[in-house]
Write a protein that holds these residues in place. Structure first.
Motif, short mmCIF file in Angstrom:
data_model
loop_
_atom_site.label_atom_id
_atom_site.label_comp_id
_atom_site.label_asym_id
_atom_site.label_seq_id
_atom_site.Cartn_x
_atom_site.Cartn_y
_atom_site.Cartn_z
N LEU A 118 -4.21 -11.74 5.26
CA LEU A 118 -3.10 -12.09 6.13
C LEU A 118 -1.76 -11.78 5.48
CD1 LEU A 118 -2.18 -13.42 8.79
CD2 LEU A 118 -2.27 -15.63 7.60
N GLY A 119 -1.70 -11.84 4.15
CA GLY A 119 -0.47 -11.48 3.46
C GLY A 119 -0.11 -10.03 3.67
N ALA A 120 -1.11 -9.15 3.62
CA ALA A 120 -0.87 -7.73 3.87
C ALA A 120 -0.46 -7.50 5.31
CB ALA A 120 -2.12 -6.91 3.53
N ASP A 121 -1.10 -8.21 6.24
CA ASP A 121 -0.74 -8.10 7.65
C ASP A 121 0.70 -8.58 7.89
OD1 ASP A 121 -3.18 -7.06 8.31
OD2 ASP A 121 -3.94 -8.87 9.30
N THR A 122 1.09 -9.63 7.21
CA THR A 122 2.44 -10.17 7.37
C THR A 122 3.48 -9.16 6.90
OG1 THR A 122 1.66 -12.45 7.16
CG2 THR A 122 3.98 -12.05 6.73
N ALA A 123 3.19 -8.48 5.81
CA ALA A 123 4.10 -7.42 5.36
C ALA A 123 4.21 -6.32 6.42
CB ALA A 123 3.62 -6.85 4.03
N LEU A 124 3.08 -5.95 7.01
CA LEU A 124 3.07 -4.89 8.02
C LEU A 124 3.83 -5.30 9.28
CD1 LEU A 124 -0.60 -3.54 7.98
CD2 LEU A 124 1.43 -2.44 7.03
N ALA A 125 3.88 -6.59 9.57
CA ALA A 125 4.58 -7.06 10.77
C ALA A 125 6.09 -6.91 10.65
CB ALA A 125 4.22 -8.51 11.06
N CYS A 126 6.58 -6.69 9.43
CA CYS A 126 8.00 -6.45 9.22
C CYS A 126 8.34 -5.00 9.56
CB CYS A 126 8.39 -6.76 7.78
SG CYS A 126 8.24 -8.50 7.33
N ASP A 127 9.61 -4.73 9.78
CA ASP A 127 10.04 -3.36 10.08
C ASP A 127 9.85 -2.43 8.90
OD1 ASP A 127 10.96 -4.06 12.68
OD2 ASP A 127 12.80 -4.86 11.80
N PHE A 128 10.10 -2.95 7.71
CA PHE A 128 10.05 -2.13 6.50
C PHE A 128 9.38 -2.91 5.38
CE2 PHE A 128 13.86 -1.07 8.92
CZ PHE A 128 13.66 0.28 9.16
N ILE A 129 8.79 -2.17 4.44
CA ILE A 129 8.15 -2.78 3.28
C ILE A 129 8.73 -2.16 2.01
CG2 ILE A 129 6.00 -3.08 2.00
CD1 ILE A 129 4.51 -3.05 4.66
N MET A 130 9.31 -3.01 1.17
CA MET A 130 9.77 -2.61 -0.15
C MET A 130 8.86 -3.28 -1.17
SD MET A 130 13.53 -3.12 -1.92
CE MET A 130 14.33 -1.86 -0.91
N ALA A 131 8.25 -2.51 -2.03
CA ALA A 131 7.26 -3.05 -2.96
C ALA A 131 7.77 -2.98 -4.38
CB ALA A 131 5.95 -2.26 -2.85
N SER A 132 7.43 -4.00 -5.17
CA SER A 132 7.70 -3.92 -6.59
C SER A 132 6.64 -3.04 -7.24
CB SER A 132 7.68 -5.32 -7.23
OG SER A 132 6.35 -5.78 -7.36
N GLU A 133 6.90 -2.64 -8.47
CA GLU A 133 5.94 -1.79 -9.17
C GLU A 133 4.61 -2.48 -9.40
OE1 GLU A 133 8.44 -1.25 -12.49
OE2 GLU A 133 9.44 0.55 -11.72
N SER A 134 4.60 -3.82 -9.37
CA SER A 134 3.37 -4.58 -9.57
C SER A 134 2.73 -5.02 -8.26
CB SER A 134 3.66 -5.82 -10.43
OG SER A 134 4.61 -6.66 -9.79
N ALA A 135 3.26 -4.58 -7.14
CA ALA A 135 2.71 -4.97 -5.85
C ALA A 135 1.36 -4.31 -5.60
CB ALA A 135 3.68 -4.60 -4.73
N SER A 136 0.57 -4.97 -4.78
CA SER A 136 -0.69 -4.38 -4.33
C SER A 136 -0.99 -4.90 -2.93
CB SER A 136 -1.85 -4.72 -5.28
OG SER A 136 -2.09 -6.12 -5.29
N PHE A 137 -1.80 -4.15 -2.22
CA PHE A 137 -2.16 -4.48 -0.85
C PHE A 137 -3.68 -4.38 -0.70
CE2 PHE A 137 2.02 -2.64 -1.02
CZ PHE A 137 2.79 -3.39 -0.15
N THR A 138 -4.26 -5.35 -0.04
CA THR A 138 -5.68 -5.25 0.25
C THR A 138 -6.00 -5.97 1.55
OG1 THR A 138 -7.92 -5.80 -0.51
CG2 THR A 138 -6.17 -7.24 -1.25
N TRP A 139 -6.73 -5.29 2.43
CA TRP A 139 -7.19 -5.90 3.68
C TRP A 139 -8.59 -6.43 3.39
CZ3 TRP A 139 -3.50 -2.43 3.18
CH2 TRP A 139 -2.30 -2.70 3.88
N SER A 140 -8.62 -7.58 2.71
CA SER A 140 -9.84 -8.11 2.10
C SER A 140 -10.68 -8.94 3.06
CB SER A 140 -9.46 -8.98 0.89
OG SER A 140 -8.46 -9.93 1.25
N TYR A 141 -10.37 -8.92 4.33
CA TYR A 141 -11.11 -9.72 5.31
C TYR A 141 -12.62 -9.47 5.25
CZ TYR A 141 -6.50 -10.30 7.61
OH TYR A 141 -5.19 -10.59 7.90
N ILE A 142 -12.98 -8.21 5.04
CA ILE A 142 -14.40 -7.85 5.06
C ILE A 142 -15.18 -8.63 4.01
CG2 ILE A 142 -14.21 -5.92 3.42
CD1 ILE A 142 -16.23 -5.83 6.68
N ASN A 143 -14.50 -9.00 2.91
CA ASN A 143 -15.15 -9.76 1.85
C ASN A 143 -15.43 -11.20 2.24
OD1 ASN A 143 -14.91 -7.48 0.16
ND2 ASN A 143 -12.87 -8.11 -0.50
N ARG A 144 -14.85 -11.66 3.33
CA ARG A 144 -15.11 -13.01 3.85
C ARG A 144 -15.90 -12.95 5.16
NH1 ARG A 144 -13.95 -13.57 -0.48
NH2 ARG A 144 -12.08 -14.47 -1.45
#
Length: 266
Positions: A118-144
């Protein structure tokens, strides 16, 4: 930050910065946190003095997704209530994501660490995404054993294309900041120390124009992939009619004419 709230909303010079404030849980979204998130989004949307919104996380992570303890609690409900409880929860999730997606002013996710589920989805719901160098994204729903329920199945294909979206959702693998920039998940990368300030500066740049034109233009742009051209043109005509009557349009035209007249008199 010293606030005890799960959502910390700060406003300075017309830019609202919303911090997820549950760092001990990597800002996982609990029901109480969602309630505060909704209230904050409604405040930002309704306050004309706020021109743009930046969302980030307090601590090392952006948002770890849905709260696992909440998932456990839902599973302990009587069998005959699980489905309806789940439906009711989904209404709240979708209401939250819709508030963010349809926010009538520019929004930027300043992803400072892991954005999962849901955190990755929330980022996507914004108009733009600015990431830090340590940022990561995962659509980990499948693991649950579940599917993206925060808009990922709508937003992700629009950013990376359908095949890549399927690959990321089916595998649940992690995408680091560099790959996120390369494939279109992130729009910019900034250092961790300067991330929020850079996002705030970008938000100020994006929102310096007419608030009326921004709100109407964003509303139409959000629908252009689903609508035929003639309908987009019709919506644009209606929106332009509103813009013609706005104070911003009148003041900008009059200022331009006055400046032109002053030049002609020289």
């Amino acid at each position: 930050m010293t606030t005890n709230s799960l959502i910390d909303l700060q406003v300075e010079s017309g830019i609202a910065t919303l911090y997820f404030n549950r760092p001990e849980k990597r800002n996982a979204m609990s029901d109480d946190m969602r309630t505060e998130f909704i209230a904050a989004l409604e405040r930002v949307a309704g306050d004309k003095a706020i021109k743009a919104l930046v969302i980030t996380g307090n601590g090392k992570g952006f948002c770890a997704g849905g709260d696992i303890s909440g998932m456990e609690k839902r599973m302990q409900a009587p069998q005959g209530e699980i489905a309806f409880n789940g439906w009711h929860r989904q209404q709240r999730v979708h209401h939250t994501q819709t508030l963010l997606h349809t926010m009538p002013k520019p929004t930027i996710a300043a992803v400072n660490g892991a954005a999962s589920g849901l955190g990755a989805d929330t980022a996507l719901a914004c108009d733009f995404i600015m990431a830090s160098e340590s940022a990561s994204f995962t659509w980990s729903y499948i693991n649950r054993g579940i599917i993206p329920d925060g808009g990922g199945m709508y937003f992700l294909p629009r950013r990376v294309g359908l095949p890549k979206a399927k690959e990321l959702i089916f595998s649940g693998r992690k995408v680091d900041a560099n790959e996120a920039l390369q494939i279109g998940i992130a729009d910019r990368i900034e250092s961790a120390d300067g991330l929020v300030a850079a996002a705030q500066a970008w938000a100020a740049e994006l929102s310096k124009g007419s608030s009326t034109a921004l709100a109407l233009g964003k509303t139409i742009l959000n629908q252009t992939f689903e609508l035929p051209a003639n309908q987009v043109f019709a919506m644009g005509s209606q929106a332009q009619g509103i813009c013609y009557t706005s104070t911003e349009h009148r003041e900008s035209v009059m200022a331009f004419l006055a400046k032109s007249a002053a030049k002609a008199e020289r």
